[in-house]
Each structure stands twice: as structure tokens, then as C-alpha cells.
Design a protein around this motif. Sequence first.
Motif, short mmCIF file in Angstrom:
data_model
loop_
_atom_site.label_atom_id
_atom_site.label_comp_id
_atom_site.label_asym_id
_atom_site.label_seq_id
_atom_site.Cartn_x
_atom_site.Cartn_y
_atom_site.Cartn_z
N PHE A 97 0.84 -1.20 0.00
CA PHE A 97 0.00 0.00 0.00
C PHE A 97 0.87 1.25 0.00
O PHE A 97 0.73 2.12 -0.85
CB PHE A 97 -0.94 -0.01 1.21
N THR A 98 1.79 1.35 0.94
CA THR A 98 2.65 2.54 1.03
C THR A 98 3.75 2.53 -0.02
O THR A 98 4.30 3.58 -0.36
CB THR A 98 3.25 2.69 2.42
N ASP A 99 4.08 1.35 -0.56
CA ASP A 99 5.12 1.25 -1.59
C ASP A 99 4.58 1.47 -3.00
O ASP A 99 5.36 1.51 -3.96
CB ASP A 99 5.80 -0.13 -1.55
N ALA A 100 3.26 1.61 -3.15
CA ALA A 100 2.67 1.83 -4.48
C ALA A 100 3.30 3.06 -5.11
O ALA A 100 3.51 4.08 -4.45
CB ALA A 100 1.16 1.99 -4.36
N GLU A 101 3.61 2.95 -6.41
CA GLU A 101 4.36 4.02 -7.08
C GLU A 101 3.54 4.80 -8.10
O GLU A 101 2.65 4.25 -8.75
CB GLU A 101 5.58 3.43 -7.79
N ASN A 102 3.88 6.05 -8.21
CA ASN A 102 3.39 6.91 -9.27
C ASN A 102 4.52 6.96 -10.29
O ASN A 102 5.55 7.59 -10.04
CB ASN A 102 3.07 8.31 -8.74
N PRO A 103 4.37 6.28 -11.43
CA PRO A 103 5.48 6.17 -12.38
C PRO A 103 5.89 7.51 -13.02
O PRO A 103 7.05 7.69 -13.36
CB PRO A 103 4.95 5.21 -13.43
N GLU A 104 4.96 8.43 -13.14
CA GLU A 104 5.27 9.72 -13.77
C GLU A 104 6.15 10.59 -12.88
O GLU A 104 7.03 11.30 -13.35
CB GLU A 104 3.99 10.47 -14.12
N ARG A 105 5.90 10.53 -11.58
CA ARG A 105 6.68 11.36 -10.65
C ARG A 105 7.77 10.57 -9.94
O ARG A 105 8.51 11.13 -9.14
CB ARG A 105 5.76 12.01 -9.63
N ASN A 106 7.83 9.27 -10.21
CA ASN A 106 8.81 8.40 -9.56
C ASN A 106 8.76 8.55 -8.04
O ASN A 106 9.78 8.70 -7.38
CB ASN A 106 10.23 8.67 -10.10
N LYS A 107 7.54 8.52 -7.48
CA LYS A 107 7.33 8.65 -6.04
C LYS A 107 6.48 7.51 -5.54
O LYS A 107 5.66 6.96 -6.28
CB LYS A 107 6.63 9.97 -5.71
N ARG A 108 6.66 7.19 -4.27
CA ARG A 108 5.83 6.19 -3.62
C ARG A 108 4.69 6.86 -2.86
O ARG A 108 4.82 8.01 -2.44
CB ARG A 108 6.66 5.36 -2.66
N TYR A 109 3.63 6.12 -2.66
CA TYR A 109 2.48 6.65 -1.93
C TYR A 109 2.91 7.10 -0.53
O TYR A 109 2.62 8.20 -0.11
CB TYR A 109 1.37 5.59 -1.87
N GLY A 110 3.59 6.23 0.19
CA GLY A 110 4.20 6.60 1.47
C GLY A 110 3.24 6.67 2.65
O GLY A 110 2.04 6.81 2.51
N ILE A 111 3.83 6.59 3.82
CA ILE A 111 3.07 6.59 5.07
C ILE A 111 2.48 7.97 5.36
O ILE A 111 1.37 8.08 5.87
CB ILE A 111 3.92 6.07 6.26
N ASN A 136 -8.01 7.33 -3.48
CA ASN A 136 -6.84 8.21 -3.40
C ASN A 136 -5.59 7.48 -3.87
O ASN A 136 -4.78 8.03 -4.62
CB ASN A 136 -6.68 8.73 -1.97
N LEU A 137 -5.45 6.22 -3.48
CA LEU A 137 -4.30 5.41 -3.92
C LEU A 137 -4.35 5.20 -5.43
O LEU A 137 -3.35 5.38 -6.12
CB LEU A 137 -4.28 4.06 -3.20
N TYR A 138 -5.53 4.82 -5.95
CA TYR A 138 -5.68 4.59 -7.40
C TYR A 138 -5.38 5.86 -8.19
O TYR A 138 -4.75 5.82 -9.23
CB TYR A 138 -7.06 4.07 -7.75
N ASN A 139 -5.86 7.01 -7.71
CA ASN A 139 -5.58 8.27 -8.39
C ASN A 139 -4.09 8.59 -8.36
O ASN A 139 -3.54 9.09 -9.34
CB ASN A 139 -6.38 9.41 -7.77
N PHE A 140 -3.44 8.30 -7.25
CA PHE A 140 -2.00 8.54 -7.13
C PHE A 140 -1.21 7.69 -8.12
O PHE A 140 -0.28 8.16 -8.76
CB PHE A 140 -1.53 8.25 -5.69
N THR A 141 -1.59 6.42 -8.26
CA THR A 141 -0.85 5.50 -9.13
C THR A 141 -1.35 5.53 -10.57
O THR A 141 -0.80 4.81 -11.42
CB THR A 141 -0.98 4.05 -8.62
N HIS A 142 -2.37 6.31 -10.83
CA HIS A 142 -3.01 6.36 -12.16
C HIS A 142 -3.51 4.97 -12.57
O HIS A 142 -3.50 4.62 -13.75
CB HIS A 142 -2.05 6.91 -13.22
#
Length: 158
Positions: A97-111, A136-142
Motif C-alpha cells: 500500500f505505502t510502496d505503491a508508485e506513481n510512475p510519472e513522478r517516480n514517487k511512492r504513496y508513502g506513510i 486516493n491510492l488509485y488516483n495517485f498510481t493512475h
Amino acid sequence: MYSTSKILTKVNQELEESITTHHYLTAFYIILNIPTGKLTYSKASHPNAIIYRKETNTLECLKTKGMFIGMFKEGNYEEKPTILNSGDKIVLITDGFTDAENPERNKRYGIKRLEDIIKKTGKEPVNKMTKTIVDNLYNFTHKIKQEDDFLLLIIGRD
């Protein structure tokens, strides 16, 4: 009365003998006495659970010490108590869950992002809070497929 640390210790002993690969398990184990709200917990190298405290609109991180299950013969699992008051919610996740990534920004969802959304939605009913956090998680990861699975479990006490 059952003990979360004793149960994790027993599970570890059983699995350590039967796991012949380099695999292991993580776990966050709780016992909740529904009438009193007494919650006892232990973990085995799993992400910490988070309690949303309705009365103060604050978060409490449930931390204990404990090794992976099935990796070592001797497993020590710390056990702690707390109270889940009326209106409080406990949030359990997997690391995916917290390790899910946003590939465009190269960021993790995070705690921090998770804690912020828990605080914003904590007063909502459990089903609405869960949907908002997952959206919110799905929107973050697209909605891009992730490498790891993720789980979100929210338990509320009325």
C-alpha cells in the motif's frame, strides 16, 4: 485469554520447520474485545497499524518488535495493549500500500500520504473511509498495475 505474542511464536515455530525455501511471512495480529474495546497486538515485521482517535482527531501508531515468521527458529514477538474507544478506527495495511508508485513522478504513496488521508476521513463511516482511501491510492498510481499486492483493512468501534 489468548496472547498475540504466544500465538505468533507458535505459528513461527510451526512454519519455520516446514518452510524449506527462503520465503517468510509478515503479520500484524490483533485481538479485540468488542464489549470493552481492549485491543492487544503484536507484529512480525509487518507495517505498523494506525489508530484514528475520533475524540482528539489524532493518529496513534501501534509499534511492537517482532521478526519475520518462518525465517528463524527463535521468534520473539512483543505484545502491547491499548483501548479502541467508541468512534475510533484501526487501519491495517500491507507494505504494498505505502510502496505503491506513481510512475510519472517516480514517487511512492508513502506513510505520510496515508496518514493525511486517514486524518481527513477518520470521522466518516468505515465503508466511505475505505473507498476514499482506495480511490486516493488509485488516483495517485493512475491505476497502473503495481509490483506488490496491497491490502487495506479498517475496523471501527461504535
